[in-house]
Design a protein around this motif. Structure first.
Motif, short mmCIF file in Angstrom:
data_model
loop_
_atom_site.label_atom_id
_atom_site.label_comp_id
_atom_site.label_asym_id
_atom_site.label_seq_id
_atom_site.Cartn_x
_atom_site.Cartn_y
_atom_site.Cartn_z
N ARG A 100 0.82 -1.11 0.02
CA ARG A 100 -0.08 0.01 0.01
C ARG A 100 0.91 1.19 0.10
NH1 ARG A 100 -5.25 -0.74 0.51
NH2 ARG A 100 -6.07 -2.58 1.37
N HIS A 101 0.69 2.13 -0.71
CA HIS A 101 1.01 3.49 -0.94
C HIS A 101 -0.14 4.53 -0.53
CE1 HIS A 101 4.99 2.57 -2.88
NE2 HIS A 101 4.69 1.62 -2.81
N GLN A 102 0.55 5.78 -0.43
CA GLN A 102 -0.56 6.88 0.05
C GLN A 102 -1.38 7.08 -1.09
OE1 GLN A 102 1.07 10.51 1.39
NE2 GLN A 102 -0.63 11.40 1.65
N SER A 103 -1.03 6.81 -2.43
CA SER A 103 -1.98 7.37 -3.47
C SER A 103 -2.20 6.16 -4.05
CB SER A 103 -1.18 8.26 -4.41
OG SER A 103 0.18 7.56 -4.87
N GLY A 104 -2.05 4.76 -3.72
CA GLY A 104 -2.58 3.59 -4.45
C GLY A 104 -1.91 2.14 -4.04
N VAL A 105 -1.66 1.28 -4.93
CA VAL A 105 -1.05 0.15 -4.42
C VAL A 105 -0.04 -0.15 -5.45
CG1 VAL A 105 -1.34 -2.46 -4.13
CG2 VAL A 105 -3.16 -0.44 -2.95
N MET A 106 1.35 -0.92 -4.99
CA MET A 106 2.23 -1.23 -5.96
C MET A 106 2.06 -2.64 -5.94
SD MET A 106 4.98 -0.63 -7.80
CE MET A 106 5.56 0.92 -7.44
N VAL A 107 1.98 -3.35 -7.19
CA VAL A 107 1.70 -4.60 -7.39
C VAL A 107 3.11 -5.33 -7.96
CG1 VAL A 107 0.55 -6.42 -8.42
CG2 VAL A 107 -0.76 -4.29 -7.80
N ASN A 108 3.54 -6.28 -7.18
CA ASN A 108 4.81 -7.10 -7.93
C ASN A 108 4.39 -8.53 -8.37
OD1 ASN A 108 6.79 -5.00 -6.61
ND2 ASN A 108 5.77 -5.70 -5.01
N ALA A 109 4.28 -8.75 -9.50
CA ALA A 109 3.96 -10.10 -10.11
C ALA A 109 5.17 -10.65 -10.37
CB ALA A 109 2.90 -9.65 -11.13
N ARG A 110 5.09 -12.09 -10.52
CA ARG A 110 5.94 -12.98 -10.93
C ARG A 110 5.39 -14.19 -11.27
NH1 ARG A 110 7.18 -11.45 -5.41
NH2 ARG A 110 6.69 -13.23 -3.96
N LEU A 111 6.27 -14.83 -12.10
CA LEU A 111 5.97 -16.18 -12.71
C LEU A 111 7.08 -17.32 -12.18
CD1 LEU A 111 4.09 -17.81 -14.71
CD2 LEU A 111 5.93 -17.32 -16.39
N VAL A 112 6.68 -18.21 -11.62
CA VAL A 112 7.45 -19.22 -10.69
C VAL A 112 7.32 -20.57 -11.25
CG1 VAL A 112 8.32 -19.68 -8.44
CG2 VAL A 112 7.60 -17.47 -8.95
N VAL B 203 9.42 -11.40 -13.95
CA VAL B 203 8.95 -10.47 -13.06
C VAL B 203 8.18 -8.99 -13.62
CG1 VAL B 203 10.45 -11.36 -11.16
CG2 VAL B 203 11.05 -9.38 -12.55
N ALA B 204 7.37 -8.45 -12.98
CA ALA B 204 6.72 -7.09 -13.34
C ALA B 204 6.25 -6.50 -12.38
CB ALA B 204 5.67 -7.43 -14.39
N GLN B 205 6.10 -5.18 -12.42
CA GLN B 205 5.70 -4.41 -11.44
C GLN B 205 4.77 -3.43 -12.11
OE1 GLN B 205 8.85 -2.12 -9.43
NE2 GLN B 205 8.83 -3.62 -7.73
N GLY B 206 3.81 -2.92 -11.23
CA GLY B 206 2.73 -2.04 -11.72
C GLY B 206 2.08 -1.11 -10.69
N PHE B 207 1.63 0.15 -10.72
CA PHE B 207 1.17 0.82 -9.76
C PHE B 207 -0.38 0.89 -10.16
CE2 PHE B 207 0.09 4.84 -7.48
CZ PHE B 207 0.57 4.45 -6.23
N ILE B 208 -1.20 0.64 -9.11
CA ILE B 208 -2.43 1.05 -9.28
C ILE B 208 -3.24 2.21 -8.55
CG2 ILE B 208 -4.97 -0.11 -9.11
CD1 ILE B 208 -3.58 -3.01 -9.50
N PRO B 209 -3.69 3.14 -8.95
CA PRO B 209 -4.13 4.53 -8.21
C PRO B 209 -5.23 4.07 -7.17
CG PRO B 209 -3.78 4.86 -10.69
CD PRO B 209 -3.86 3.41 -10.71
N GLN B 210 -5.21 4.67 -6.35
CA GLN B 210 -5.99 4.64 -5.17
C GLN B 210 -7.82 4.93 -5.98
OE1 GLN B 210 -5.56 3.58 -2.38
NE2 GLN B 210 -7.94 3.51 -1.79
N PRO B 211 -7.90 5.72 -6.67
CA PRO B 211 -9.27 5.82 -7.15
C PRO B 211 -9.95 4.54 -8.28
CG PRO B 211 -8.22 7.87 -7.89
CD PRO B 211 -7.13 6.79 -7.19
N VAL B 212 -8.83 3.85 -8.48
CA VAL B 212 -9.34 2.43 -9.32
C VAL B 212 -9.54 1.60 -8.27
CG1 VAL B 212 -8.59 0.77 -10.64
CG2 VAL B 212 -8.03 2.87 -11.39
N ILE B 213 -8.74 1.40 -7.19
CA ILE B 213 -9.06 0.35 -6.03
C ILE B 213 -10.18 0.72 -5.08
CG2 ILE B 213 -7.99 -0.62 -3.88
CD1 ILE B 213 -5.31 0.36 -5.07
N ALA B 214 -10.57 2.19 -5.21
CA ALA B 214 -11.88 2.38 -4.49
C ALA B 214 -13.28 2.04 -5.29
CB ALA B 214 -11.86 3.93 -4.32
#
Length: 243
Positions: free
Chosen positions: A192-204, A214-225
């Motif tokens: 969790r971040h102040q303005s959203g959520v950082m997602v860390n995805a990986r294939l294992v 591996v991949a990273q992405g940031f989802i803004p808080q309005p999308v989560i809400a």
């Protein structure tokens, strides 16, 4: 004296001629060797591994092109109906899926994949929330769109028929198969971040535990809400009676 000089010149001319013949002979031999080498290489069969690698890369390239085309069409449709609103969760999952596929070994494209819920990095790894489960559902959609083979291990061997509906999925491990033909699993963590959520995805790799992509992405808080839980809490309002 003149005879000696003439004889010397004849020897020099003969030596030069011999060198020229040897050079011409060497060039001809080299050309023949080059021609033979080229004919041999053309006639030699291509190793099976090289053919397989080429077919894998061609297949992956075709999958990537089809996937990108479908995603662009969906993005245009989504933008048309959403207008100036924020993109949905799928938009951010698509970006992470692109990053995963860009570094994935094409040799495992025919393997069996499974997708699990995303968990919070600073929380228990056996608990999640609506966002973590929806990330898994969105990645399942993208994995299928990319043309990879996957199984839904939450599918039971029966259909449960109740007055509330007919159900084939379950989160009770006692109702699921103990052994699943899973070779690779896609999952990850969230922060969790102040303005959203950082997602860390990986294939294992499920057996080797090797991280393949591996991949990273940031989802803004309005999308989560925008994700609304389905649980409804019924409240009873109490009113004081008249004295």
């Amino acid at each position: 004296m003149r005879s000696s000089i003439k004889h010397s010149r004849l020897r020099q001319q003969g030596f030069i001629g011999l060198v020229a013949v040897l050079l011409l002979s060497g060039c001809a031999s080299q050309q023949k060797w080059q021609d033979y080498r080229e004919r041999t290489l053309r006639a030699a069969p291509v190793p099976v591994t090289a053919e397989q690698d080429a077919s894998y890369y061609q297949s992956l390239t075709a999958q990537q092109a089809s996937y990108s085309s479908n995603r662009r069409a969906e993005a245009r449709l989504q933008q048309r109906y959403q207008g100036g609103q924020h993109m949905s969760l799928n938009h951010y999952v698509q970006g992470m899926m692109h990053d995963l596929m860009a570094v994935m070994d094409p040799k495992i494209a025919d393997s069996v994949f499974a997708v699990t819920s995303f968990v919070y990095l600073d929380g228990p790894y056996d608990e999640t929330d609506l966002l973590g489960n929806q990330l898994a559902e969105s990645f399942m959609h993208e994995v299928h769109q990319f043309g990879l083979h996957q199984i839904d291990f939450k599918t039971t061997d029966f259909i449960r028929v109740t007055p509330e509906g007919d159900f084939v999925f379950s989160r009770d491990f006692l109702e699921l198969r103990e052994e699943q033909p899973i070779e690779y699993v896609l999952g990850g963590t969230m922060v969790r971040h102040q303005s959203g959520v950082m997602v860390n995805a990986r294939l294992v790799g499920i057996d080797s535990k090797r991280v393949l992509a591996v991949a990273q992405g940031f989802i803004p808080q309005p999308v989560i809400a925008g994700l609304q839980p389905s649980e409804r809490h019924h409240r009873v309002l109490l009113k004081q009676g008249a004295e």
